[in-house]
Design an enzyme around this catalytic site. Structure first.
Site, PDB file in Angstrom:
ATOM      1  N   LYS B  37       0.823  -1.215   0.000  1.00 26.94           N
ATOM      2  CA  LYS B  37       0.000   0.000   0.000  1.00 26.94           C
ATOM      3  C   LYS B  37       0.852   1.258   0.000  1.00 26.94           C
ATOM      4  O   LYS B  37       2.030   1.211   0.348  1.00 26.94           O
ATOM      5  CB  LYS B  37      -0.964  -0.009   1.181  1.00 26.94           C
ATOM      6  CG  LYS B  37      -0.348  -0.083   2.557  1.00 26.94           C
ATOM      7  CD  LYS B  37      -1.388  -0.604   3.558  1.00 26.94           C
ATOM      8  CE  LYS B  37      -0.816  -0.797   4.940  1.00 26.94           C
ATOM      9  NZ  LYS B  37      -0.921   0.330   5.831  1.00 26.94           N
ATOM     10  N   TYR B 254      12.586  31.566   7.270  1.00 31.66           N
ATOM     11  CA  TYR B 254      11.312  32.232   7.570  1.00 31.66           C
ATOM     12  C   TYR B 254      11.164  32.520   9.060  1.00 31.66           C
ATOM     13  O   TYR B 254      11.584  31.720   9.904  1.00 31.66           O
ATOM     14  CB  TYR B 254      10.143  31.348   7.137  1.00 31.66           C
ATOM     15  CG  TYR B 254       9.809  31.472   5.678  1.00 31.66           C
ATOM     16  CD1 TYR B 254       9.332  32.668   5.150  1.00 31.66           C
ATOM     17  CD2 TYR B 254       9.965  30.395   4.822  1.00 31.66           C
ATOM     18  CE1 TYR B 254       9.014  32.777   3.810  1.00 31.66           C
ATOM     19  CE2 TYR B 254       9.649  30.487   3.474  1.00 31.66           C
ATOM     20  CZ  TYR B 254       9.163  31.688   2.969  1.00 31.66           C
ATOM     21  OH  TYR B 254       8.851  31.789   1.641  1.00 31.66           O
TER      22      TYR B 254
END
Lengths: 359, 359
Positions: B37, B254
Site C-alpha cells: 500500500k 522564515y
C-alpha cells in the site's frame, strides 16, 4: 482515478483561484505573476497554470528546472517562466532549449549562464535574486562584486524574498525593503519584485513592478489572524469504509491510546498520513459532516483514521458516504493549525490516491 | 527524472528489500506476504513488487482498489492480491475483472461480494477481517452474526490487525491474540494471519499461516529501541543550491527564528517540506556530509532548507554537491524521531521531485 475506486475526492475550484488572482493583481499598479512550484502547491499545475493564463497571467515561477519544463507546455509561448533555484551545474542548455529564465542566486549560477551566452553569441535574460537578510537564496554581500560584470546576461528582473511578511509588524519587513532598495541600485532600471503573498498585503511600498503570490492564490490566508479576502480553492472529502459501535473501555487505533468513555459510534474513513493527512492530527484533528464537526479519535493510520460520529444521524454516515476533511467547514488554515503547521504544508502534501475534480 | 535537473536523489536498494523479505519469511513455517500500500510505502510499487515476486512472494496486500489494479500488471498471474479496505459500494465487479481478492470488513462488504457471486453463479474468494480490539477495520462483535451465512463466498483467509505490536510487553498483544483464536473458530479450517512487521517479532504464537510485513521490508525497525536485524533500503541525497557566509546576528529562514551566534557557513539545499521533509524538522533535523552530521538551521521552507556546514571542508560543499538526508548516517528511524513521528510517515511522504535510482 475513477471516483468509485478512490478513498477520497479532492475538489479544486479553478474559478476561486482565478478570482484570487484577479483580486491580487488588482491590488498593484504593476504586474502579477503566479507561483507554480510543488505542482501548484499540490493542487495540480496542469490545470491551474492554463486557468491563470486565461486570467491574464503572463509570468510564472517554479522552484525546479524539471517543473518549469513541464510548465512550458501548459502556458502560451509568450509567457515568461522563472526558475527560482537557478540552473544546477551543467543545465544551462536546458533552460535555453525550453525557453526558461533562471533566477541567478550566486556567482556560480551567473557564470553558468554567462558561459552559455558567450557560446551562443547572444544575450540571455535572467532574474537576479539578492539576499536581503533571509540567508536562503540570492546574492550575499560577499557575492555582490560578481554583479559588476554581467556581460552576456540581460537582467530582466531584480528580486528578493521576505522572511517575515506574514507578521506585518515585524521589523524585518522594513529592514529587508530598505536593503532591497539600496542593493537594487546595482542594477539600475531593472524591474523589481519583492512581494510574496503576504508581502502583497504589506502595502504599495512592497509591490514594485511584479507581485509573486503563491499561497494566496490557493486560498491560504496571507494575513494569519485576520479575515481573509480570498476564496477557498480546495476541499477534500473522505469515504467511509465502515462504522462500528464501541463500548466504554474499548480502544481505538494504534497504541491503544484512545479509550472510549462510553458507548460511541466510530467511522473509519479511508484517508491517512500516506495521503498527507498528517499523523500529528492524531487525537486532535477534525472532520465535518454536513457542517457538524466530529473529532478524529486515536492515531491517524497510514491509510485510514477513526472519527467519532456518535452525534450524527446514523443513516448519513454509512459505508461509501463522504465526510469533509477540508472545505467550507474546515478551511485549509484551520486544518493546518490543528496539525501544528501552516496551510502551505497541508496543501503541498496532498496525496496521489484521491479522485481529483476541477471546477 | 533526469538526475542533473532534480533537487535530490532517492536511492532504493531492491536487494536490501529482497534480503529483508527472505529474513522475515524465514522466521515462520507459514507463508509470507508483502504489503504494497501507499506505493510500497513510498518506495515505488512498480519496482518493489516484481523484485519481491522474484524472491518468491506470492501474496500481496494493498489498501485501495486502485492500487491493486495497478499491482495486477506487475506480478505474475498466480499471485494473490488482497485489498485491505474491501470493496467500496458498487465496485465488486472491478475486483472480479482484475482478479483481486477483497478483505471483507463488515456486513455490507460481505453482501456486496455475495451479490456478485450470486449473479455470476460461482463461488468467490475473500479474506475475512475480524476486529480484535483496534476498532479500525474488520467485523465488530455486533457484525459477527453476518458470518453465519457465507453462501457464495469462499473464505481464503481469516485475519486481524494488532494495535500495539511495536510494544512487545503491551497486554493488548496477548489479548488480541486470544480474541483472534476465539473468533476464528467461526471460520474453522480457514488459513489465518495476524502478524504485521512488528507482530512477526512477537514470536511463533503470532505467526499463524501468513505473515504480512510492510514496514520491515523497507528497513523500518519493527522493534523500536532494539537493534534491527533488517537492512536499510532507502537513502536520500539533496543537492546544494548555494553556500553563503553569515555573521553574528544574521538570521536564517522564515520567521527569522534562527539567529547566528557567530560567523558560520550556511548551505541551502533543494529539498523542503513539499518533498516530504517535514516542517517539524525545522531547527532540529540533521543532514550528513561524508558521515559527519550537520544541523538544519532555521525553518524548513517548501522547496529548500539551510544547513550549517561550518565544520565541513568548503571544497566539499559547493553548488551541485550532494549531502545525505537519509541513509547510512541517518537511518529512516532516526529521521522520524527528529521529526517527531515514525518511519512509516517519513517514507510514505517522500515527494515526487526526486531523481529515483533503483539498485
Amino acid at each position: 482515478m475513477d471516483a468509485s475506486r478512490a478513498g477520497a475526492q479532492l475538489t479544486v475550484d479553478l474559478g476561486a483561484i482565478r478570482d484570487n488572482y484577479r483580486l491580487l493583481a488588482g491590488m498593484s499598479k504593476g504586474a502579477c505573476a503566479a507561483v507554480m512550484k510543488a505542482d501548484a502547491y499540490g493542487l495540480g499545475m496542469e490545470q491551474v497554470a492554463p486557468a491563470l493564463a486565461l486570467e491574464g497571467c503572463r509570468v510564472f515561477f517554479t522552484a525546479h528546472l524539471q517543473e518549469a519544463i513541464a510548465l512550458r507546455q501548459l502556458v502560451p509561448e509568450h509567457c515568461v517562466i522563472y526558475v527560482l533555484h537557478g540552473p544546477p551545474p551543467g543545465t544551462a542548455k536546458d533552460f535555453f532549449q525550453y525557453d526558461l529564465t533562471p533566477v541567478l542566486n550566486e556567482p556560480g549560477q551567473l557564470q553558468e549562464w554567462r558561459r552559455l551566452a558567450h557560446k551562443l553569441g547572444r544575450e540571455l535574460p535572467a532574474a537576479i535574486q539578492l539576499d536581503t537578510g533571509m540567508s536562503r537564496m540570492g546574492f550575499a554581500p560577499a557575492d555582490l562584486s560578481a554583479l559588476g560584470d554581467l556581460a552576456g546576461v540581460r537582467p530582466a528582473l531584480v528580486m528578493s524574498h521576505l522572511a517575515c511578511a506574514d507578521e506585518p509588524d515585524h521589523p524585518m519587513n522594513e529592514a529587508q525593503r530598505r536593503r532591497f532598495d539600496s542593493l537594487r541600485g546595482l542594477l539600475p532600471g531593472v524591474p523589481a519584485s519583492l512581494a510574496n503573498s503576504s508581502g502583497v498585503f504589506l502595502g504599495p511600498g512592497y509591490h514594485y513592478d511584479l507581485l509573486r503570490p503563491g499561497a494566496a492564490l490557493y486560498g491560504i490566508n496571507p494575513q494569519p489572524g485576520r479575515p481573509t479576502p480570498l476564496r477557498q480553492a480546495v476541499s477534500l472529502h473522505a469515504r467511509v469504509v465502515q462504522v462500528r459501535s464501541v463500548c466504554e473501555g474499548d480502544v481505538v487505533g494504534y497504541g491503544a491510546h484512545h479509550v472510549c468513555a462510553g458507548e460511541r459510534r466510530i467511522a473509519t474513513v479511508s484517508v491517512g498520513y500516506a495521503d498527507g493527512w498528517q499523523r500529528s492530527l492524531s487525537g486532535r484533528g477534525q472532520a465535518a459532516v454536513d457542517g457538524v464537526i466530529v473529532p478524529i479519535v486515536g492515531r491517524v493510520s497510514m491509510d485510514s483514521m477513526g472519527l467519532d460520529v456518535t452525534g450524527i444521524d446514523p443513516e448519513r454516515v454509512v459505508p461509501g458516504a463522504e465526510v469533509e476533511l477540508m472545505g467550507p467547514t474546515l478551511p485549509v488554515d484551520d486544518v493546518a493549525a490543528l496539525a501544528g503547521t501552516i496551510g502551505y504544508e497541508v496543501l503541498t502534501r496532498l496525496g496521489s490516491r484521491f479522485h481529483r475534480r476541477y471546477l
